[in-house]
Design a protein around this motif. Sequence first.
Motif, PDB file in Angstrom:
ATOM      1  N   ALA A  32       0.858  -1.183   0.000  1.00  0.00           N
ATOM      2  CA  ALA A  32       0.000   0.000   0.000  1.00  0.00           C
ATOM      3  C   ALA A  32       0.897   1.236   0.000  1.00  0.00           C
ATOM      4  N   VAL A  33       0.820   2.027  -1.058  1.00  0.00           N
ATOM      5  CA  VAL A  33       1.702   3.188  -1.213  1.00  0.00           C
ATOM      6  C   VAL A  33       0.860   4.416  -1.526  1.00  0.00           C
ATOM      7  N   SER A  34       0.912   5.399  -0.635  1.00  0.00           N
ATOM      8  CA  SER A  34       0.154   6.634  -0.823  1.00  0.00           C
ATOM      9  C   SER A  34       0.945   7.683  -1.579  1.00  0.00           C
ATOM     10  N   GLY A  35       2.260   7.560  -1.567  1.00  0.00           N
ATOM     11  CA  GLY A  35       3.124   8.546  -2.179  1.00  0.00           C
ATOM     12  C   GLY A  35       3.865   9.396  -1.175  1.00  0.00           C
ATOM     13  N   THR A  62      -2.523   1.996  -4.693  1.00  0.00           N
ATOM     14  CA  THR A  62      -2.785   3.294  -4.079  1.00  0.00           C
ATOM     15  C   THR A  62      -4.285   3.493  -3.967  1.00  0.00           C
ATOM     16  N   ILE A  63      -4.731   3.935  -2.800  1.00  0.00           N
ATOM     17  CA  ILE A  63      -6.150   4.186  -2.579  1.00  0.00           C
ATOM     18  C   ILE A  63      -6.465   5.637  -2.901  1.00  0.00           C
ATOM     19  N   ASP A  64      -7.465   5.836  -3.736  1.00  0.00           N
ATOM     20  CA  ASP A  64      -8.018   7.174  -3.960  1.00  0.00           C
ATOM     21  C   ASP A  64      -9.334   7.229  -3.198  1.00  0.00           C
ATOM     22  N   HIS A  65      -9.308   7.891  -2.036  1.00  0.00           N
ATOM     23  CA  HIS A  65     -10.498   7.951  -1.190  1.00  0.00           C
ATOM     24  C   HIS A  65     -11.560   8.893  -1.740  1.00  0.00           C
ATOM     25  N   GLY A  66     -11.195   9.703  -2.726  1.00  0.00           N
ATOM     26  CA  GLY A  66     -12.147  10.648  -3.286  1.00  0.00           C
ATOM     27  C   GLY A  66     -12.508  11.765  -2.336  1.00  0.00           C
ATOM     28  N   LEU A  67     -11.613  12.063  -1.402  1.00  0.00           N
ATOM     29  CA  LEU A  67     -11.887  13.084  -0.388  1.00  0.00           C
ATOM     30  C   LEU A  67     -11.139  14.382  -0.656  1.00  0.00           C
ATOM     31  N   ARG A  68     -10.085  14.333  -1.509  1.00  0.00           N
ATOM     32  CA  ARG A  68      -9.303  15.532  -1.815  1.00  0.00           C
ATOM     33  C   ARG A  68      -9.112  15.634  -3.323  1.00  0.00           C
ATOM     34  N   SER A 125      -0.843 -13.280  -0.860  1.00  0.00           N
ATOM     35  CA  SER A 125      -1.185 -13.703   0.504  1.00  0.00           C
ATOM     36  C   SER A 125      -0.910 -12.615   1.532  1.00  0.00           C
ATOM     37  N   HIS A 126      -0.096 -11.606   1.138  1.00  0.00           N
ATOM     38  CA  HIS A 126       0.353 -10.604   2.100  1.00  0.00           C
ATOM     39  C   HIS A 126       0.073  -9.171   1.627  1.00  0.00           C
ATOM     40  N   LEU A 127      -0.326  -8.360   2.593  1.00  0.00           N
ATOM     41  CA  LEU A 127      -0.455  -6.918   2.419  1.00  0.00           C
ATOM     42  C   LEU A 127       0.627  -6.273   3.281  1.00  0.00           C
ATOM     43  N   VAL A 128       1.349  -5.290   2.721  1.00  0.00           N
ATOM     44  CA  VAL A 128       2.413  -4.616   3.456  1.00  0.00           C
ATOM     45  C   VAL A 128       2.102  -3.130   3.518  1.00  0.00           C
ATOM     46  N   THR A 129       2.167  -2.557   4.725  1.00  0.00           N
ATOM     47  CA  THR A 129       1.979  -1.123   4.900  1.00  0.00           C
ATOM     48  C   THR A 129       3.202  -0.528   5.594  1.00  0.00           C
ATOM     49  N   ALA A 130       3.318   0.802   5.505  1.00  0.00           N
ATOM     50  CA  ALA A 130       4.532   1.481   5.977  1.00  0.00           C
ATOM     51  C   ALA A 130       4.357   2.122   7.345  1.00  0.00           C
TER      52      ALA A 130
END
Length: 341
Positions: A32-35, A62-68, A125-130
């Motif tokens: 998961a990479v937001s930038g 990358t998730i675009d939450h549509g909030l900004r 099988s795996h999700l990695v977050t920072a």
Amino acid sequence: MAAPPPPDDALSDDGLEPLFASLDQASGIVAAVSGGPDSTALMHLLARWHAAGSRPPVHVATIDHGLRPDAAGEAAFVAREAGALGLPHRILAWTGNKPRTGIQEAAREARYRLLADHAHAAGASHLVTAHTLDDQAETIMMRLARGSGLSGLAGMRRETKRHGIFHARPLLGWPKARLLDLCRSQGWRFVEDPSNANAVYARVRWRRLMPLLAAEGLDAERLSRFAERAARADEALGLKAREALEGAGVSEEGGRVSFEGGILASEPLEIALRVLEQALRRAGLGLETSRLNRLESCAERLRTAIGAGETLSLTIAGALVRLDRSGRVSIAPEPPRRRGR
């Protein structure tokens, strides 16, 4: 297990190998990479680790939450950076109506649901977050303020399971400042999310308080060490509660869980709470850590009724909890409530 601190040479094979050791046997990895600098550093570190040997495939999302309004451009930026590293990228959009209150909690749930769905679709099988050492410290303070018990104060685990996917946080022992320095020294481009400075969000307000706490000795490293100790105690108490529940003749049938209620009165309250919580989870129900007071109230009422030889019926977390005349406790989903007459 505690997250390892950053090695002296984070970019060497010797430094990357232990950092991502838990991912070696993954069928695939979604990063998961937001930038931002944290997740950008994670992406580059994963790319170097992946290129150093025969590794599981790495997918960037990358998730675009549509909030900004800038979110779509930031997601496109990450797509370009991932492509330059030879990593496939997907933009996952959170669509539909957004709640007016509790937006961060709703966004978090939507984010993990989208990431888990993408992982399943990609065969990963795996999700990695920072998540970092600083994120851990902020999480502990926020949970403390909400009245969490030991489970909550144990903070974020280095690896958990979420929606059928293993969620790993390999940078949990790394300070944010180290990742920012790494991005700058290596020339890794990143974006700044303005919401990270918006005091309307509780995490931002806590972030501003952390330097004051650190000046009194309560810094991120000490809070992280406290979380490790809380996790050890939580695990030990959980094991004792499981033994107690099994010893109370627990049975499961048709979504209904039952056990001898006397165990709730004979064990210390902390064990009784966990017995009740584990029984709720076996019935497919359960409480968030912020609802600990409700669990305590339920356990205390049951203990009082058991001591008095009384029956009791109450509801909690969508469950109907009953204590019958024989002293047996049963837990089942709460039936739909009738409206009107």
